[in-house]
Design an enzyme around this catalytic site. Structure first.
Site, PDB file in Angstrom:
ATOM      1  N   GLU A  44       0.834  -1.209   0.000  1.00 17.73           N
ATOM      2  CA  GLU A  44       0.000   0.000   0.000  1.00 17.73           C
ATOM      3  C   GLU A  44       0.862   1.251   0.000  1.00 17.73           C
ATOM      4  O   GLU A  44       1.808   1.355   0.777  1.00 17.73           O
ATOM      5  CB  GLU A  44      -0.912  -0.016   1.235  1.00 17.73           C
ATOM      6  CG  GLU A  44      -2.280   0.545   0.959  1.00 17.73           C
ATOM      7  CD  GLU A  44      -3.053  -0.297  -0.050  1.00 17.73           C
ATOM      8  OE1 GLU A  44      -3.140   0.143  -1.217  1.00 17.73           O
ATOM      9  OE2 GLU A  44      -3.553  -1.368   0.303  1.00 17.73           O
ATOM     10  N   HIS A  45       0.506   2.192  -0.872  1.00 17.08           N
ATOM     11  CA  HIS A  45       1.266   3.433  -1.051  1.00 17.08           C
ATOM     12  C   HIS A  45       2.699   3.141  -1.518  1.00 17.08           C
ATOM     13  O   HIS A  45       3.625   3.875  -1.206  1.00 17.08           O
ATOM     14  CB  HIS A  45       1.268   4.279   0.230  1.00 17.08           C
ATOM     15  CG  HIS A  45      -0.082   4.878   0.523  1.00 17.08           C
ATOM     16  ND1 HIS A  45      -0.525   6.028  -0.091  1.00 17.08           N
ATOM     17  CD2 HIS A  45      -1.089   4.466   1.330  1.00 17.08           C
ATOM     18  CE1 HIS A  45      -1.747   6.309   0.346  1.00 17.08           C
ATOM     19  NE2 HIS A  45      -2.112   5.372   1.196  1.00 17.08           N
ATOM     20  N   ASP A  47       3.047   2.037  -4.934  1.00 20.19           N
ATOM     21  CA  ASP A  47       3.081   2.104  -6.413  1.00 20.19           C
ATOM     22  C   ASP A  47       3.718   3.396  -6.917  1.00 20.19           C
ATOM     23  O   ASP A  47       4.539   3.368  -7.822  1.00 20.19           O
ATOM     24  CB  ASP A  47       1.713   1.817  -7.061  1.00 20.19           C
ATOM     25  CG  ASP A  47       0.613   2.791  -6.706  1.00 20.19           C
ATOM     26  OD1 ASP A  47       0.800   3.623  -5.794  1.00 20.19           O
ATOM     27  OD2 ASP A  47      -0.455   2.710  -7.341  1.00 20.19           O
ATOM     28  N   GLY A 137     -16.389   4.978  -4.644  1.00 17.09           N
ATOM     29  CA  GLY A 137     -15.676   5.674  -3.576  1.00 17.09           C
ATOM     30  C   GLY A 137     -15.389   4.786  -2.375  1.00 17.09           C
ATOM     31  O   GLY A 137     -15.038   5.287  -1.317  1.00 17.09           O
ATOM     32  N   GLY A 139     -12.985   2.482  -2.175  1.00 21.72           N
ATOM     33  CA  GLY A 139     -11.609   2.000  -2.125  1.00 21.72           C
ATOM     34  C   GLY A 139     -11.390   0.720  -2.924  1.00 21.72           C
ATOM     35  O   GLY A 139     -10.341   0.094  -2.833  1.00 21.72           O
ATOM     36  N   SER A 141     -11.712   0.756  -6.214  1.00 21.27           N
ATOM     37  CA  SER A 141     -11.345   1.298  -7.518  1.00 21.27           C
ATOM     38  C   SER A 141     -12.427   1.210  -8.583  1.00 21.27           C
ATOM     39  O   SER A 141     -12.213   0.698  -9.680  1.00 21.27           O
ATOM     40  CB  SER A 141     -10.052   0.660  -8.035  1.00 21.27           C
ATOM     41  OG  SER A 141      -9.406   1.592  -8.866  1.00 21.27           O
ATOM     42  N   SER A 142     -13.576   1.741  -8.240  1.00 20.88           N
ATOM     43  CA  SER A 142     -14.603   1.912  -9.267  1.00 20.88           C
ATOM     44  C   SER A 142     -14.078   2.848 -10.351  1.00 20.88           C
ATOM     45  O   SER A 142     -14.445   2.712 -11.520  1.00 20.88           O
ATOM     46  CB  SER A 142     -15.893   2.464  -8.660  1.00 20.88           C
ATOM     47  OG  SER A 142     -15.725   3.803  -8.225  1.00 20.88           O
ATOM     48  N   ASP A 187      -4.111   0.326  -9.998  1.00 24.45           N
ATOM     49  CA  ASP A 187      -5.529   0.039 -10.241  1.00 24.45           C
ATOM     50  C   ASP A 187      -5.808  -0.259 -11.707  1.00 24.45           C
ATOM     51  O   ASP A 187      -6.552  -1.182 -12.041  1.00 24.45           O
ATOM     52  CB  ASP A 187      -6.392   1.227  -9.794  1.00 24.45           C
ATOM     53  CG  ASP A 187      -6.208   1.538  -8.324  1.00 24.45           C
ATOM     54  OD1 ASP A 187      -5.438   0.822  -7.651  1.00 24.45           O
ATOM     55  OD2 ASP A 187      -6.830   2.508  -7.850  1.00 24.45           O
TER      56      ASP A 187
HETATM   57  P1  ADP Z   1     -12.946   4.422  -5.886  1.00 26.82           P
HETATM   58  O1  ADP Z   1     -12.113   4.334  -7.110  1.00 26.82           O
HETATM   59  O2  ADP Z   1     -12.254   3.945  -4.668  1.00 26.82           O
HETATM   60  O3  ADP Z   1     -14.285   3.766  -6.036  1.00 26.82           O
HETATM   61  P2  ADP Z   1     -12.848   7.216  -6.525  1.00 26.82           P
HETATM   62  O4  ADP Z   1     -13.215   8.451  -5.776  1.00 26.82           O
HETATM   63  O5  ADP Z   1     -11.466   7.102  -7.046  1.00 26.82           O
HETATM   64  O6  ADP Z   1     -13.226   5.971  -5.600  1.00 26.82           O
HETATM   65  O7  ADP Z   1     -13.812   7.071  -7.759  1.00 26.82           O
HETATM   66  C1  ADP Z   1     -15.205   7.188  -7.587  1.00 26.82           C
HETATM   67  C2  ADP Z   1     -15.756   8.119  -8.650  1.00 26.82           C
HETATM   68  O8  ADP Z   1     -15.661   7.485  -9.934  1.00 26.82           O
HETATM   69  C3  ADP Z   1     -17.237   8.390  -8.483  1.00 26.82           C
HETATM   70  O9  ADP Z   1     -17.467   9.455  -7.570  1.00 26.82           O
HETATM   71  C4  ADP Z   1     -17.643   8.745  -9.889  1.00 26.82           C
HETATM   72  O10 ADP Z   1     -17.297  10.078 -10.196  1.00 26.82           O
HETATM   73  C5  ADP Z   1     -16.760   7.831 -10.737  1.00 26.82           C
HETATM   74  N1  ADP Z   1     -17.479   6.582 -11.101  1.00 26.82           N
HETATM   75  C6  ADP Z   1     -17.159   5.328 -10.754  1.00 26.82           C
HETATM   76  N2  ADP Z   1     -18.046   4.426 -11.265  1.00 26.82           N
HETATM   77  C7  ADP Z   1     -18.937   5.149 -11.961  1.00 26.82           C
HETATM   78  C8  ADP Z   1     -20.109   4.814 -12.718  1.00 26.82           C
HETATM   79  N3  ADP Z   1     -20.530   3.566 -12.873  1.00 26.82           N
HETATM   80  N4  ADP Z   1     -20.775   5.850 -13.291  1.00 26.82           N
HETATM   81  C9  ADP Z   1     -20.356   7.122 -13.168  1.00 26.82           C
HETATM   82  N5  ADP Z   1     -19.288   7.473 -12.461  1.00 26.82           N
HETATM   83  C10 ADP Z   1     -18.584   6.519 -11.851  1.00 26.82           C
HETATM   84 MG    MG Z   2     -10.314   5.436  -7.452  1.00 24.68          MG
END
Ligand code: ADP
Ligand code: MG
Length: 394
Positions: A44-45, A47, A137, A139, A141-142, A187
């Site tokens: 962690e931290h 990369d 959001g 963690g 990595s959406s 990620d």
């Molecule tokens: P994490 O990567 O940990 O989930 P991040 O803050 O880096 O958190 O990313 C989340 C952001 O990515 C969301 O607030 C949004 O802006 C964007 N996001 C992720 N998935 C989608 C989705 N399916 N549709 C629209 N925006 C998305």
């Molecule tokens: Mg992210």
């Protein structure tokens, strides 16, 4: 407890196809792709310090369905309720020499950034719907899964040379320049290159990757979402990055990857107490991650688990990116026999913990954490999954 499976993504895909049909004139989309979120097992931290990381791709991911269109318009809809309004954005395909700019709504910046940096253009116009079952959001990595899914979609419209490293780097660049998040490469790499039944050791200096089997039926990975996200000043991540760079400079190294503990001790007097501890975490964590990959390769889960716990303690005490909720979740997990190790995962200040444990102990661990945790946690029992995919539509 939610046991994630491939079929969740297939259901999400079917539902998203329905949404597309409803919004875009009753016709089926021609293209369907997905890209996974990830959990980092250890490293962690490290990369952005050119070190090692050891993530695995999740069975949860982002899907994009859509079709090219003739009018050189790009029209994108997200189904994510958590994102800000509007849920639909529309803009002309950027002409040669023209450029997209980041703006509002913020969620669209991840998509626009990938379109802007996609090198195989010119792209046609297209309509697309985005949906995700990665918590936004949280963690996991959406954001990278959205970028990589978008890139995979663009590859279907206008194929590039298919190089996975370029793909991951372009997605990272999108996050840097359009989402203004100076993230490392982990990620995007794991979302592109993940493989079922394997964790992926990534050398963030050479960009070499090495698959490490993780498919023992007696061992599972439990992700526990604290469901908190402490918004501090937002400057923590860039500050940590800066402190690491400062430490490397004082040590006379290109990055902390080049340094060992003896180097650090020798320069201790030249560093502030805080910068010293930041560097100590990074140097120790890089070493732990290399050892953890070896332990996993030889199925030594006990050693692996101990390294996870050391990693957590170092992130809590030296790097100072944990929080009481994550500490509570880790402590609770470690109280149950059958748990090899547990730690916070991702950037910190909330989000998730990752726990390696004997399959048979999972239910007991969940109940114990629920009992001990001061808030409500969400659980995902998951297995290492494949990276980004193109789905054939029936
Ligand atoms: P994490 O990567 O940990 O989930 P991040 O803050 O880096 O958190 O990313 C989340 C952001 O990515 C969301 O607030 C949004 O802006 C964007 N996001 C992720 N998935 C989608 C989705 N399916 N549709 C629209 N925006 C998305
Ligand atoms: Mg992210």
């Amino acid at each position: 407890m939610e046991r994630t499976s491939e079929s969740d993504l297939v259901s999400l895909l079917a539902a998203t196809r329905g949404v597309y049909k409803r919004i875009f004139g009753g016709v089926d989309p021609k293209i369907a792709v997905s890209a996974p979120g990830r959990v980092n097992l250890i490293g962690e931290h490290t990369d952005y310090n050119q070190g090692f990381v050891l993530p695995m791709a999740l069975q949860m991911g982002t899907v994009v369905v859509g079709s090219p269109r003739e009018d050189r318009i790009i029209s994108i809809v997200t189904t994510a309720e958590e994102t800000e309004e509007p849920k639909r954005v529309e803009f002309p395909v950027p002409m040669e020499g023209g450029a997209l700019e980041p703006g509002e709504p913020r969620w669209a910046n991840y998509v626009k950034g990938v379109i802007q940096h996609y090198e195989a253009g010119p792209l046609p116009g297209f309509s697309a719907v985005i949906a995700s079952n990665v918590p936004l959001g949280g963690g996991l990595s959406s954001s990278a899964s959205l970028e990589v899914a978008t890139y995979t979609f663009l590859q279907q419209l206008r194929p590039d040379d298919g190089d996975p490293v370029t793909k991951a780097l372009v997605c990272q660049k999108a996050e840097h320049t359009f989402a203004m998040m100076p993230c490392g490469i982990m990620d995007q790499f794991i979302s592109v290159m993940g493989k079922e039944g394997h964790a992926l050791l990534i050398d963030c200096r050479s960009l070499e990757t090495h698959l490490v089997p993780l498919s023992d039926p007696n061992v599972v990975v439990l992700i526990t979402n604290s469901n908190v996200r402490h918004i501090l000043t937002g400057s923590e991540y860039p500050t940590r990055r800066r402190q690491c760079e400062e430490a490397a400079k004082v040590l006379g190294k290109a990055s902390l990857r080049e340094a060992n503990m003896a180097d650090l001790e020798a320069s201790k007097a030249l560093l502030s107490e805080e910068v010293y501890r930041r560097a100590k975490h990074v140097i120790g964590e890089i070493e732990r991650t290399a050892r953890a990959a070896e332990a996993l390769q030889s199925k030594d889960y006990k050693i692996f688990g101990q390294l996870m716990v050391e990693s957590h303690n170092s992130l809590r005490d030296d790097y100072e990116v944990s929080c009481p909720e994550l500490d509570e979740l880790v402590s609770a997990a470690l109280e149950i026999p059958g748990v090899y190790g547990s730690r916070m995962t991702g950037g910190g200040f909330g989000g998730c913990t990752v726990t390696l444990l004997e399959s048979g102990a999972a239910e007991k661990v969940r109940r114990h954490i629920e009992e001990k945790y001061s808030r409500t946690a969400t659980f995902y029992l998951t297995q290492p999954s494949d990276g980004a995919k193109v789905h054939r539509l029936p």
